[in-house]
Design a protein around this motif. Sequence first.
Motif, PDB file in Angstrom:
ATOM      1  N   SER A  73       0.857  -1.189   0.000  1.00 37.53           N
ATOM      2  CA  SER A  73       0.000   0.000   0.000  1.00 37.53           C
ATOM      3  C   SER A  73       0.892   1.238   0.000  1.00 37.53           C
ATOM      4  O   SER A  73       1.088   1.884   1.041  1.00 37.53           O
ATOM      5  N   GLY A  76       1.935   6.494  -2.844  1.00 38.87           N
ATOM      6  CA  GLY A  76       1.453   6.858  -4.158  1.00 38.87           C
ATOM      7  C   GLY A  76       2.552   6.692  -5.181  1.00 38.87           C
ATOM      8  O   GLY A  76       3.576   6.041  -4.925  1.00 38.87           O
ATOM      9  N   ALA A  94      -3.006   7.734 -12.957  1.00 42.30           N
ATOM     10  CA  ALA A  94      -3.801   8.324 -11.866  1.00 42.30           C
ATOM     11  C   ALA A  94      -5.116   7.578 -11.656  1.00 42.30           C
ATOM     12  O   ALA A  94      -5.656   7.585 -10.545  1.00 42.30           O
ATOM     13  N   GLU A  95      -5.643   6.934 -12.697  1.00 43.96           N
ATOM     14  CA  GLU A  95      -6.866   6.152 -12.538  1.00 43.96           C
ATOM     15  C   GLU A  95      -6.626   4.904 -11.691  1.00 43.96           C
ATOM     16  O   GLU A  95      -7.547   4.404 -11.032  1.00 43.96           O
ATOM     17  N   HIS A  97      -3.743   4.515  -9.472  1.00 39.66           N
ATOM     18  CA  HIS A  97      -2.960   4.738  -8.267  1.00 39.66           C
ATOM     19  C   HIS A  97      -3.092   6.190  -7.822  1.00 39.66           C
ATOM     20  O   HIS A  97      -3.433   7.062  -8.630  1.00 39.66           O
ATOM     21  N   ARG A  98      -2.781   6.448  -6.566  1.00 37.30           N
ATOM     22  CA  ARG A  98      -2.733   7.832  -6.102  1.00 37.30           C
ATOM     23  C   ARG A  98      -1.513   8.497  -6.736  1.00 37.30           C
ATOM     24  O   ARG A  98      -0.372   8.056  -6.533  1.00 37.30           O
ATOM     25  N   LEU A  99      -1.736   9.554  -7.479  1.00 39.34           N
ATOM     26  CA  LEU A  99      -0.662  10.284  -8.138  1.00 39.34           C
ATOM     27  C   LEU A  99      -0.155  11.381  -7.219  1.00 39.34           C
ATOM     28  O   LEU A  99      -0.922  12.241  -6.787  1.00 39.34           O
ATOM     29  N   ILE A 100       1.149  11.348  -6.905  1.00 37.33           N
ATOM     30  CA  ILE A 100       1.771  12.370  -6.068  1.00 37.33           C
ATOM     31  C   ILE A 100       2.518  13.320  -6.997  1.00 37.33           C
ATOM     32  O   ILE A 100       3.674  13.091  -7.354  1.00 37.33           O
ATOM     33  N   CYS A 289       1.234  17.914  -2.253  1.00 43.66           N
ATOM     34  CA  CYS A 289       0.292  17.274  -3.164  1.00 43.66           C
ATOM     35  C   CYS A 289      -0.956  16.773  -2.445  1.00 43.66           C
ATOM     36  O   CYS A 289      -2.029  16.652  -3.055  1.00 43.66           O
ATOM     37  N   LEU A 290      -0.823  16.494  -1.161  1.00 41.02           N
ATOM     38  CA  LEU A 290      -1.966  16.037  -0.371  1.00 41.02           C
ATOM     39  C   LEU A 290      -2.661  17.188   0.344  1.00 41.02           C
ATOM     40  O   LEU A 290      -3.545  16.964   1.170  1.00 41.02           O
TER      41      LEU A 290
END
Length: 382
Positions: A73, A76, A94-95, A97-100, A289-290
């Motif tokens: 996990s 990203g 990005a679809e 995985h979480r893109l950082i 990014c978050l």
Amino acid sequence: MTEAIVIAAQAGRALAEAARRAGLRPYVADLFGDADTLALAEAYRPLSGRFGSGPAAEATLAAVDGLAAAAGSPVGVVLGSGFEDVPGLVARIAERHRLIGAAAGTVAALKDPHGFAALCGRLGIPHPSVATDAPTDPGRWLLKRVGGSGGNHIRPAPRGTAPQGYYYQARVPGRPHALNFLADGLRIEVLAVTEQWCAPTPMLPYRYAGAVVGGASEASSLPAATWTVISDFIERIVAATGLRGLGSADFLVDGSDWWLTEINPRPGATLDILDRRTTPLLAAHVAACLGCMPALGAQPADAAAAQICYADREHAPVPDLPWPDHVRDRPRPGSVVRRDAPLCTVLAEGADRQAALARLETRTARLLAVLAAKKTHPEEAP
């Protein structure tokens, strides 16, 4: 166990090293698989060629998917160089995985030369003219590849319409600089202004060589007023495009005049010389990014410089060397590095810019001398 992060780039070593400094476990996919990249990575997948469409895109997706699965996990996926001209591939990643980093729409807005020029025009930002039609005076234009990086794609303009995937940009005078920043989609924190230089060849007159950043007490290479104006304009671009994370703005300065040439919406080639603050820059990249702009800490006291050491001859194979600690991107023993290809990266620090640059040149010259001696007398230790 520390958290994992997936990295995909043309060259992933600097991001992998930044991840380790940030307390993250890097899972890396890149083109080179250098010895230090493999030593830093928890797991590694090779990439090939440009990442574009067709088989290359599917192979890149498979590599990212495989590393994410191996990581469990991860925080990203961080994308480095090589994705600027493929926002569609960025969207597909990005679809899954979480893109950082910069979103696909942001990459598309910043790396489309005509759209970017129009944005600069709306915001009143000095920017060289762009065109695709054949220039009547080609000596006043450059030919660039859409989404290109590293300077290898830049040529003097030929006669005729720009080839597919290329565009013309008007020549402007000045010395190259970059404003390096952290963005949260609305505002920026400036990291530093760096100065760049080229290592030209007859075929590659604008090939990127290296960069230097001054120390904390050293006077900036830019007047304070110019720095402030450029920072304000970059913040307007960030707000207009939603750019998040580490990025850099390339511009040319000629006295009191300046022109913004492009925005790089990703951690860039200066990561090695900038990641020396109390807050690790990849941790800052993830936080911004978050949605949380972190405190970056004080600028380092010393100046720092880095440059690509290009091979002055073919190394086939690369010898097994005890590489100095100041060398990065170390090719694996037995691999092949062609003449004029990137061999490694050399780093140096100093009390000021000139001291750092002098040490950098000395280290690079010594390294090339050792490699030449090793090639001439392979049985002798360097």
